[in-house]
Write a protein that holds these residues in place. Structure first.
Motif, mmCIF file in Angstrom:
data_model
loop_
_atom_site.group_PDB
_atom_site.id
_atom_site.type_symbol
_atom_site.label_atom_id
_atom_site.label_comp_id
_atom_site.label_asym_id
_atom_site.label_seq_id
_atom_site.Cartn_x
_atom_site.Cartn_y
_atom_site.Cartn_z
ATOM 1 N N LEU A 1 117.721 -34.081 -20.729
ATOM 2 C CA LEU A 1 116.700 -35.290 -20.474
ATOM 3 C C LEU A 1 115.254 -34.835 -20.567
ATOM 4 C CD1 LEU A 1 119.361 -37.660 -20.745
ATOM 5 C CD2 LEU A 1 117.880 -37.411 -23.371
ATOM 6 N N LYS A 2 115.177 -33.882 -20.110
ATOM 7 C CA LYS A 2 113.905 -33.296 -18.600
ATOM 8 C C LYS A 2 112.790 -33.942 -19.888
ATOM 9 C CE LYS A 2 111.550 -32.388 -14.996
ATOM 10 N NZ LYS A 2 111.736 -32.427 -13.669
ATOM 11 N N HIS A 3 112.881 -33.164 -21.124
ATOM 12 C CA HIS A 3 112.004 -33.113 -22.217
ATOM 13 C C HIS A 3 111.114 -34.133 -22.391
ATOM 14 C CE1 HIS A 3 115.109 -33.061 -24.606
ATOM 15 N NE2 HIS A 3 114.411 -34.087 -25.974
ATOM 16 N N ARG A 4 112.106 -35.821 -22.241
ATOM 17 C CA ARG A 4 111.374 -36.582 -22.347
ATOM 18 C C ARG A 4 110.982 -37.422 -21.346
ATOM 19 N NH1 ARG A 4 115.712 -40.350 -25.495
ATOM 20 N NH2 ARG A 4 114.057 -41.475 -25.711
ATOM 21 N N LEU A 5 110.989 -36.727 -19.943
ATOM 22 C CA LEU A 5 110.146 -37.559 -18.955
ATOM 23 C C LEU A 5 109.522 -37.182 -18.528
ATOM 24 C CD1 LEU A 5 114.036 -37.152 -17.273
ATOM 25 C CD2 LEU A 5 112.997 -39.681 -18.307
ATOM 26 N N LYS A 6 108.727 -35.993 -19.083
ATOM 27 C CA LYS A 6 107.930 -35.008 -19.089
ATOM 28 C C LYS A 6 107.054 -36.289 -19.356
ATOM 29 C CE LYS A 6 109.064 -30.607 -19.062
ATOM 30 N NZ LYS A 6 109.099 -29.530 -19.746
ATOM 31 N N LEU B 1 132.566 -37.689 -18.906
ATOM 32 C CA LEU B 1 131.678 -38.777 -18.137
ATOM 33 C C LEU B 1 129.879 -38.353 -18.357
ATOM 34 C CD1 LEU B 1 133.268 -39.331 -14.558
ATOM 35 C CD2 LEU B 1 132.556 -40.799 -16.461
ATOM 36 N N ASN B 2 130.436 -36.977 -18.778
ATOM 37 C CA ASN B 2 128.481 -36.451 -18.829
ATOM 38 C C ASN B 2 128.168 -37.064 -20.470
ATOM 39 O OD1 ASN B 2 128.407 -35.409 -16.099
ATOM 40 N ND2 ASN B 2 129.285 -33.030 -17.255
ATOM 41 N N GLN B 3 128.508 -37.940 -20.975
ATOM 42 C CA GLN B 3 128.446 -38.144 -22.167
ATOM 43 C C GLN B 3 128.186 -39.257 -22.084
ATOM 44 O OE1 GLN B 3 131.429 -37.215 -25.621
ATOM 45 N NE2 GLN B 3 132.187 -35.743 -24.986
ATOM 46 N N VAL B 4 128.489 -39.865 -21.067
ATOM 47 C CA VAL B 4 128.630 -41.145 -20.783
ATOM 48 C C VAL B 4 126.955 -41.251 -19.444
ATOM 49 C CG1 VAL B 4 128.864 -43.134 -19.082
ATOM 50 C CG2 VAL B 4 131.037 -41.866 -20.022
ATOM 51 N N PHE B 5 126.611 -40.349 -19.296
ATOM 52 C CA PHE B 5 125.638 -39.921 -18.367
ATOM 53 C C PHE B 5 125.062 -40.115 -19.608
ATOM 54 C CE2 PHE B 5 127.678 -38.452 -14.705
ATOM 55 C CZ PHE B 5 128.769 -40.212 -14.657
ATOM 56 N N MET B 6 124.629 -39.208 -20.366
ATOM 57 C CA MET B 6 123.406 -39.282 -21.022
ATOM 58 C C MET B 6 123.199 -39.974 -22.140
ATOM 59 S SD MET B 6 121.746 -37.103 -23.020
ATOM 60 C CE MET B 6 122.485 -35.141 -22.978
ATOM 61 N N LEU C 1 121.755 -42.486 -19.743
ATOM 62 C CA LEU C 1 120.292 -42.650 -19.800
ATOM 63 C C LEU C 1 119.344 -42.528 -20.587
ATOM 64 C CD1 LEU C 1 120.651 -39.673 -16.674
ATOM 65 C CD2 LEU C 1 119.369 -41.522 -16.224
ATOM 66 N N ALA C 2 119.832 -41.845 -21.760
ATOM 67 C CA ALA C 2 119.041 -41.660 -22.833
ATOM 68 C C ALA C 2 118.654 -43.294 -23.301
ATOM 69 C CB ALA C 2 119.978 -41.312 -24.015
ATOM 70 N N ASN C 3 119.378 -44.190 -23.371
ATOM 71 C CA ASN C 3 119.327 -45.544 -23.690
ATOM 72 C C ASN C 3 118.315 -46.276 -22.766
ATOM 73 O OD1 ASN C 3 120.478 -46.107 -26.501
ATOM 74 N ND2 ASN C 3 122.629 -47.003 -24.962
ATOM 75 N N ALA C 4 118.282 -45.499 -21.797
ATOM 76 C CA ALA C 4 117.114 -46.065 -21.080
ATOM 77 C C ALA C 4 115.412 -45.780 -20.962
ATOM 78 C CB ALA C 4 117.525 -45.852 -19.130
ATOM 79 N N ILE C 5 115.915 -44.726 -21.004
ATOM 80 C CA ILE C 5 114.420 -44.025 -21.980
ATOM 81 C C ILE C 5 113.909 -44.194 -23.346
ATOM 82 C CG2 ILE C 5 112.980 -41.771 -22.633
ATOM 83 C CD1 ILE C 5 115.322 -40.252 -20.652
#
Length: 267
Positions: free
Chosen positions: A118-123, A150-155, A158-162
């Motif tokens: 998700l780095k490209h969305r955080l820059k 679980l990685n899908q859960v994190f994704m 985190l995507a919703n938070a962004i």
């Protein structure tokens, strides 16, 4: 998701071969460059009065600049290769194919791989400063889980938070955004009873009103515009945490202050 995971893992594996080739050859190339410059220095010492043709060529190619810049240039290539290798590793970690039973995994590896994807969305961009990710990791044991799920859960979280942070920046000037930066805080710890792993993902976005709170885990419910959200992310995330792992997914949200998701899974 399983088919997509296999595809991503395959592509990441294929990337590794040329990246390994590049990474293995860059250091010898730097050594060769050093040797060649050493030889040029020796020539200049032994033959301190070169011919006019050689002098003209030295000036034409700007030898002093090449001597200074070439190692830096190859060094930047080395950094680029390292970056590609990190992305490849993160893709393979994120898309880890799950077996038919839980496997002991490092939770932090899964979170870190998701953040890198998700780095490209955080820059930072022309419209907003960088979204900072603050990691406060505790000492966790390996956890028996379905890592890919679980990685899908994190994704999803985190995507919703962004998304929430981007929406909270709408209408604010760049200066306002810099003075009141947006961030995501991730905290991991083991419960006092040592029976649960607790993962907290918190943003300082716009938060949720009471109506949204009641529906946030509903199947097909989304606050996003058409084409941007499916309404499946958090519903599936809850299913993975609670039904597949026997844990609990909950949240706290204050309108205008932000939202915090809590993932609890058996240790």
């Amino acid at each position: 998701m399983s088919a997509l995971g296999n595809l991503v893992a395959g592509v990441a594996h294929e990337i590794n071969n040329p990246v390994g080739f590049l990474g293995g050859n860059i250091q010898p190339a730097l050594d060769y460059i050093k040797d060649i410059f050493g030889l040029i220095d020796l020539y200049q010492q032994e033959y301190s009065h070169p011919s006019g043709i050689i002098k003209d060529e030295i000036e034409a190619i700007d030898l002093d600049y090449i001597r200074e810049d070439l190692p830096k240039l190859v060094g930047s290539m080395q950094e680029g290769v390292k970056r590609i290798r990190d992305i490849s590793t993160s893709l393979r970690t994120f898309s880890r194919a799950d077996s038919d039973r839980p496997i002991a995994c490092n939770i932090h590896d899964g979170i870190d791989s998701t953040i890198l994807i998700l780095k490209h969305r955080l820059k930072a961009s022309e419209t907003h400063p960088e979204i900072q990710v603050i990691k406060e990791y505790g000492q966790l044991p390996l956890v028996e889980c379905y890592a890919g799920q679980l990685n899908q859960v994190f994704m999803n979280i985190l995507a919703n938070a962004i998304d929430a942070l981007e929406e909270s920046n709408i209408g604010r000037s760049f200066e306002e955004m810099k003075n009141n930066p947006k961030c995501i805080t991730i905290i991991t710890k083991i419960s006092e009873s040592q029976q649960k792993i607790i993962i907290t993902i918190k943003d300082n976005g716009k938060g949720m009103n009471e109506q949204i709170k009641l529906k946030v885990f509903d199947h097909l419910f989304t606050t996003k515009s058409v084409g941007k959200g499916t309404g499946l992310g958090l519903a599936i995330a809850r299913q993975i945490v609670e039904e597949t792992h026997g844990g609990k997914l909950s949240f706290n949200s204050v309108l205008g202050e932000g939202t915090e998701f809590l993932i609890e899974i058996p240790a």
